[in-house]
Write an enzyme that holds these catalytic residues in place. Structure first.
Site, PDB file in Angstrom:
ATOM      1  N   LYS A 158      -1.192  13.419  -3.737  1.00  0.00           N
ATOM      2  CA  LYS A 158      -1.572  12.088  -3.244  1.00  0.00           C
ATOM      3  C   LYS A 158      -1.210  11.035  -4.291  1.00  0.00           C
ATOM      4  CE  LYS A 158      -3.800   8.577  -1.342  1.00  0.00           C
ATOM      5  NZ  LYS A 158      -3.148   7.821  -0.252  1.00  0.00           N
ATOM      6  N   ASN A 197      -3.107   3.923   9.666  1.00  0.00           N
ATOM      7  CA  ASN A 197      -4.022   4.171   8.550  1.00  0.00           C
ATOM      8  C   ASN A 197      -4.119   2.956   7.644  1.00  0.00           C
ATOM      9  OD1 ASN A 197      -3.032   4.682   5.510  1.00  0.00           O
ATOM     10  ND2 ASN A 197      -1.328   5.184   6.877  1.00  0.00           N
ATOM     11  N   CYS A 200       2.928   0.922  -0.889  1.00  0.00           N
ATOM     12  CA  CYS A 200       1.643   1.077  -0.188  1.00  0.00           C
ATOM     13  C   CYS A 200       1.284  -0.217   0.535  1.00  0.00           C
ATOM     14  CB  CYS A 200       0.516   1.440  -1.151  1.00  0.00           C
ATOM     15  SG  CYS A 200      -1.073   1.460  -0.286  1.00  0.00           S
ATOM     16  N   SER A 204       4.902   4.244   5.677  1.00  0.00           N
ATOM     17  CA  SER A 204       4.496   3.796   7.016  1.00  0.00           C
ATOM     18  C   SER A 204       4.985   2.366   7.265  1.00  0.00           C
ATOM     19  CB  SER A 204       2.967   3.870   7.150  1.00  0.00           C
ATOM     20  OG  SER A 204       2.346   3.129   6.131  1.00  0.00           O
ATOM     21  N   GLY A 229       4.069  13.477   7.626  1.00  0.00           N
ATOM     22  CA  GLY A 229       2.742  12.906   7.404  1.00  0.00           C
ATOM     23  C   GLY A 229       1.874  13.047   8.644  1.00  0.00           C
TER      24      GLY A 229
HETATM   25  O1  RRO Z   1      -3.545   5.169   0.706  1.00  0.00           O
HETATM   26  C1  RRO Z   1      -2.970   4.479   1.589  1.00  0.00           C
HETATM   27  O2  RRO Z   1      -3.562   3.628   2.262  1.00  0.00           O
HETATM   28  C2  RRO Z   1      -1.540   4.614   1.854  1.00  0.00           C
HETATM   29  C3  RRO Z   1      -0.566   4.634   0.867  1.00  0.00           C
HETATM   30 BR1  RRO Z   1      -0.949   4.670  -0.957  1.00  0.00          BR
HETATM   31  C4  RRO Z   1       0.807   4.637   1.242  1.00  0.00           C
HETATM   32  O3  RRO Z   1       1.731   4.632   0.424  1.00  0.00           O
HETATM   33  N1  RRO Z   1       1.101   4.605   2.570  1.00  0.00           N
HETATM   34  C5  RRO Z   1       0.155   4.599   3.519  1.00  0.00           C
HETATM   35  O4  RRO Z   1       0.487   4.574   4.719  1.00  0.00           O
HETATM   36  N2  RRO Z   1      -1.175   4.601   3.156  1.00  0.00           N
END
Ligand code: RRO
Length: 314
Positions: free
Chosen positions: A44, A68, A132, A196, A273
């Site tokens: 992670k 997410n 992110c 994403s 994912g």
């Molecule tokens: O942890 C997240 O909210 C997250 C990360 Br670091 C990322 O790189 N991509 C994503 O979809 N969620």
């Protein structure tokens, strides 16, 4: 017939791995990936200190994918580095390095973690997440081209181990060109396209409401929705980057056919994912079987016979 794939001077049994963030927060989840059929796996994305992340609900599966806004929850850099070093020590096959993802909240924090990795015994591959979409107040760095260039200049002044970067999706040829020009100036091992699709909105019509709590329901979209964008980014970077920079294809890989399409666009490794979140690590045996089946129907004995060889219409 073999799904073997050569990546960063290593040969993996197959190109499949988890996408960082899914099934890789704890040592238990990481061990489950290590014991699955995945060719490799990644931790992670972490920060120096443990983070709780955004309030729940913050991940929601939907029919065509997921949304997410986890907000970078993680157990802290040392937790994952200790796991990585212990994993390497116990490893029977040194040809299967671990991927280690970092996502500092600032350039300084990234440099600090990279400095620690550099001086540790870590022999694996580091992924710097510049994309992110879910930390309130922190824009995705890789949408700022100058900041990306400056960051990579600093990174490579202190870091000499294999390093890849995780990019957000781009939607314009000018941006593919500009980002590729920047990336070609550095000794990157790979580019991972894509994270994403940031800040989408999924709505529950019955409730007339959003489905996740953070950021009033806005979150990163994954799964089937994003495959065409992922394929476009893989292809755009495969055709623009110097051949030493390999590509990891991420986005919308659910079946062997999706995997085949990413490979055709030029991906060398493939990350999953959304569908891993839905099915669990058993997905890796299903999808390796499906890809093997497609290759055998098409008469391919190895991935190299078709990798990157997407045809266009003349
Ligand atoms: O942890 C997240 O909210 C997250 C990360 Br670091 C990322 O790189 N991509 C994503 O979809 N969620």
């Amino acid at each position: 017939m073999s799904l073997e794939t050569t990546f960063a001077n290593h040969t993996f049994a197959n190109p499949f791995m988890n996408a960082s963030g899914v099934h890789c927060m704890t040592t238990q989840e990481l061990d489950e990936l290590a014991h699955s059929e995945a060719g490799a796996f990644i931790t992670k994305s972490c920060t120096i200190n443990e983070r709780k992340g955004n309030p729940e609900p913050r991940y929601f599966d939907v029919p065509l994918g997921s949304i997410n806004s986890m907000g970078l929850p993680n157990l802290g850099f040392s937790y994952y580095l200790e796991y990585a070093l212990a994993y390497e020590k116990a490893q029977k096959n040194p040809n299967q390095p671990l991927f280690f993802s970092i996502a500092g909240m600032s350039v300084q924090e990234n440099l600090e973690m990279l400095g620690e990795i550099e001086k540790s015994g870590f022999k694996g591959i580091t992924e710097l997440n510049l994309s992110c979409p879910n930390v309130p107040g922190k824009p995705q760095l890789a949408y700022d081209f100058e900041a990306t260039y400056e960051t990579l200049k600093e990174v490579f002044s202190i870091f000499s181990k294999p390093l890849g970067i995780k990019l957000p999706p781009y939607f314009d040829f000018a941006h593919f060109d500009q980002m590729a020009d920047i990336l070609n100036q550095f000794p990157l091992t790979y580019v991972n396209a894509i994270n994403s699709v940031g800040n989408g909105l999924y709505i529950d019509t019955d409730k007339e409401a959003v489905v996740i709590k953070p950021k009033e329901g806005f979150g990163g979209i994954g799964g089937e929705y994003i495959k065409p964008t992922a394929l476009a980014n893989v292809r755009a970077f495969y055709t623009r980057l110097k051949p030493e920079i390999q590509i990891i294809g991420t986005g919308g890989i659910r079946t062997g056919q999706d995997a085949f399409e990413h490979l055709l666009c030029g991906a060398s490794m493939l990350q999953i994912g959304t569908e891993l979140h839905k099915e669990g690590p058993e997905i890796f045996s299903r999808i390796t079987n499906e890809l093997t089946q497609i290759m055998s129907e098409k008469g391919y004995a190895s991935i190299d016979e078709f990798k990157g060889k997407l045809r266009t219409i003349s």
